[in-house]
Scaffold this motif. Structure first.
Motif, PDB file in Angstrom:
ATOM      1  N   GLN A 166       0.843  -1.190   0.000  1.00  0.00           N
ATOM      2  CA  GLN A 166       0.000   0.000   0.000  1.00  0.00           C
ATOM      3  C   GLN A 166       0.884   1.248   0.000  1.00  0.00           C
ATOM      4  N   VAL A 167       0.759   2.065  -1.031  1.00  0.00           N
ATOM      5  CA  VAL A 167       1.589   3.268  -1.169  1.00  0.00           C
ATOM      6  C   VAL A 167       0.710   4.506  -1.066  1.00  0.00           C
ATOM      7  N   LEU A 168       1.049   5.401  -0.153  1.00  0.00           N
ATOM      8  CA  LEU A 168       0.332   6.669  -0.018  1.00  0.00           C
ATOM      9  C   LEU A 168       1.106   7.742  -0.773  1.00  0.00           C
ATOM     10  N   ILE A 169       0.449   8.362  -1.757  1.00  0.00           N
ATOM     11  CA  ILE A 169       1.054   9.410  -2.582  1.00  0.00           C
ATOM     12  C   ILE A 169       0.469  10.750  -2.141  1.00  0.00           C
ATOM     13  N   VAL A 170       1.308  11.629  -1.618  1.00  0.00           N
ATOM     14  CA  VAL A 170       0.844  12.943  -1.163  1.00  0.00           C
ATOM     15  C   VAL A 170       1.329  13.971  -2.179  1.00  0.00           C
ATOM     16  N   GLU A 171       0.449  14.392  -3.049  1.00  0.00           N
ATOM     17  CA  GLU A 171       0.802  15.239  -4.190  1.00  0.00           C
ATOM     18  C   GLU A 171      -0.402  16.086  -4.594  1.00  0.00           C
TER      19      GLU A 171
ATOM     20  N   ASP B 111      -3.183  16.924   0.106  1.00  0.00           N
ATOM     21  CA  ASP B 111      -2.540  17.828   1.052  1.00  0.00           C
ATOM     22  C   ASP B 111      -2.295  17.105   2.373  1.00  0.00           C
ATOM     23  N   GLY B 112      -1.667  17.806   3.303  1.00  0.00           N
ATOM     24  CA  GLY B 112      -1.315  17.197   4.581  1.00  0.00           C
ATOM     25  C   GLY B 112      -2.508  16.823   5.420  1.00  0.00           C
ATOM     26  N   HIS B 113      -3.588  17.598   5.333  1.00  0.00           N
ATOM     27  CA  HIS B 113      -4.779  17.290   6.123  1.00  0.00           C
ATOM     28  C   HIS B 113      -5.360  15.941   5.723  1.00  0.00           C
ATOM     29  N   VAL B 114      -5.500  15.730   4.418  1.00  0.00           N
ATOM     30  CA  VAL B 114      -6.020  14.451   3.930  1.00  0.00           C
ATOM     31  C   VAL B 114      -5.048  13.328   4.263  1.00  0.00           C
ATOM     32  N   MET B 115      -3.759  13.590   4.113  1.00  0.00           N
ATOM     33  CA  MET B 115      -2.747  12.589   4.447  1.00  0.00           C
ATOM     34  C   MET B 115      -2.876  12.120   5.892  1.00  0.00           C
TER      35      MET B 115
ATOM     36  N   VAL C  76       7.297  17.807  -1.602  1.00  0.00           N
ATOM     37  CA  VAL C  76       7.763  18.857  -0.687  1.00  0.00           C
ATOM     38  C   VAL C  76       6.897  20.105  -0.796  1.00  0.00           C
ATOM     39  N   MET C  77       6.563  20.501  -2.013  1.00  0.00           N
ATOM     40  CA  MET C  77       5.815  21.743  -2.220  1.00  0.00           C
ATOM     41  C   MET C  77       4.326  21.445  -2.217  1.00  0.00           C
ATOM     42  N   LEU C  78       3.710  21.577  -1.051  1.00  0.00           N
ATOM     43  CA  LEU C  78       2.279  21.320  -0.891  1.00  0.00           C
ATOM     44  C   LEU C  78       1.573  22.568  -0.369  1.00  0.00           C
ATOM     45  N   PRO C  79       0.286  22.718  -0.646  1.00  0.00           N
ATOM     46  CA  PRO C  79      -0.472  23.818  -0.036  1.00  0.00           C
ATOM     47  C   PRO C  79      -0.608  23.574   1.464  1.00  0.00           C
ATOM     48  N   GLY C  80      -0.616  24.642   2.220  1.00  0.00           N
ATOM     49  CA  GLY C  80      -0.683  24.483   3.681  1.00  0.00           C
ATOM     50  C   GLY C  80       0.684  24.067   4.218  1.00  0.00           C
ATOM     51  N   GLU C  81       0.695  23.031   5.032  1.00  0.00           N
ATOM     52  CA  GLU C  81       1.972  22.534   5.557  1.00  0.00           C
ATOM     53  C   GLU C  81       2.782  21.886   4.445  1.00  0.00           C
ATOM     54  N   ASP C  82       4.073  22.259   4.353  1.00  0.00           N
ATOM     55  CA  ASP C  82       4.889  21.690   3.291  1.00  0.00           C
ATOM     56  C   ASP C  82       5.340  20.280   3.643  1.00  0.00           C
ATOM     57  N   GLY C  83       5.928  19.607   2.653  1.00  0.00           N
ATOM     58  CA  GLY C  83       6.318  18.218   2.837  1.00  0.00           C
ATOM     59  C   GLY C  83       7.368  18.005   3.900  1.00  0.00           C
ATOM     60  N   LEU C  84       8.282  18.962   4.065  1.00  0.00           N
ATOM     61  CA  LEU C  84       9.318  18.805   5.083  1.00  0.00           C
ATOM     62  C   LEU C  84       8.706  18.820   6.481  1.00  0.00           C
ATOM     63  N   THR C  85       7.760  19.734   6.700  1.00  0.00           N
ATOM     64  CA  THR C  85       7.075  19.802   7.990  1.00  0.00           C
ATOM     65  C   THR C  85       6.291  18.522   8.247  1.00  0.00           C
TER      66      THR C  85
END
Length: 240
Positions: free
Chosen positions: A9-14, A39-43, A59-68
């Motif tokens: 199972q792979v979760l793609i956050v994009e 986005d991070g909320h859905v993740m 890394v470049m996501l709306p709201g909280e970025d991927g690094l956070t």
């Protein structure tokens, strides 16, 4: 026994729908089951209600970025994380490793490259293929490392969470105590050369490892740097 790819199972956050669909199609074509979060909320919601084997995190996501988000995930989970980034500078890649990512892919990317990195990381995380020999638990300075279960316990028997790469590095040191191991050898021993190979990435992972096993990470006693050589693990190691 190694599970089939269909069970992965792979979760793609994009947030880019075209990239998300491309990654999902690539995973399906290789027998894996993808889930997309924009986005991070859905993740975070998906992580609370599902179990995933690996995360591909932009890394470049709306709201909280991927690094956070990577830092937050790593504070709670040991799940393998591959960062997806358009940032090509080495300093950006190093920051990603410092917050707990195991590997990264830079845009534009080849789907075949992504699959290769996913498969390599899943093998290391799930099946412990750092070495083809030696599955007995090892003890050093009161600590215990279990290659089969991929677990580390401190002298009080509390489990200490390690990323995939941190575990591989520690296991490599425990199997080679007292020997100076170069950065190139560590990349080979841990199969982590896909992330570059960037020798400095080894330094970043070792710095994180010291934070977890050393009494004073600024003055390490167990895992010492050898000038112009690499690193050496000074503890006595025995099989248990």
């Amino acid at each position: 026994m190694q599970p089939s790819a269909a069970n992965v199972q792979v979760l793609i956050v994009e947030d880019d729908p075209d990239i998300g669909k491309l990654l999902a199609m690539t995973m399906r074509e290789n027998g894996m089951t993808p889930t997309i979060a924009e986005d991070g909320h859905v993740m975070q919601s998906l992580l609370r209600s599902n179990t995933f084997d690996l995360i591909i995190l932009d890394v470049m996501l709306p709201g909280e970025d991927g690094l956070t988000l990577c830092r937050k995930i790593r504070a709670e989970k040991t799940i393998p994380i591959i960062l997806l980034t358009a940032l090509g500078e080495e300093v950006d890649r190093i920051v990603g490793l410092e917050v707990g990512a195991d590997d990264y892919v830079t845009k534009p990317f080849s789907p075949r490259e992504v699959v290769a990195r996913v498969r390599s990381l899943l093998r290391r995380a799930s099946y412990g293929l750092v070495s083809t020999t030696g599955h007995r638990r090892l003890r050093f300075d009161g600590w215990q490392i279990d290659p089969m279960r991929r677990q580390l316990h401190d002298p009080t028997n509390a489990r200490v969470a390690l990323t995939t790469t941190e575990f591989d590095l520690l296991l490599a040191f425990c199997r080679n105590p007292g020997r100076v191991i170069t950065r190139e050898e560590l990349l080979s021993l841990t199969h982590s050369g896909l992330a570059g190979p960037i020798e400095r990435s080894v330094d970043v992972h070792i710095s994180r490892l010291r934070q977890k096993i050393e009494s004073d990470p600024r003055e390490p006693l167990l895992l010492q740097t050898v000038r112009l050589g690499g690193y050496t693990f000074t503890a006595s190691v025995e099989e248990v």
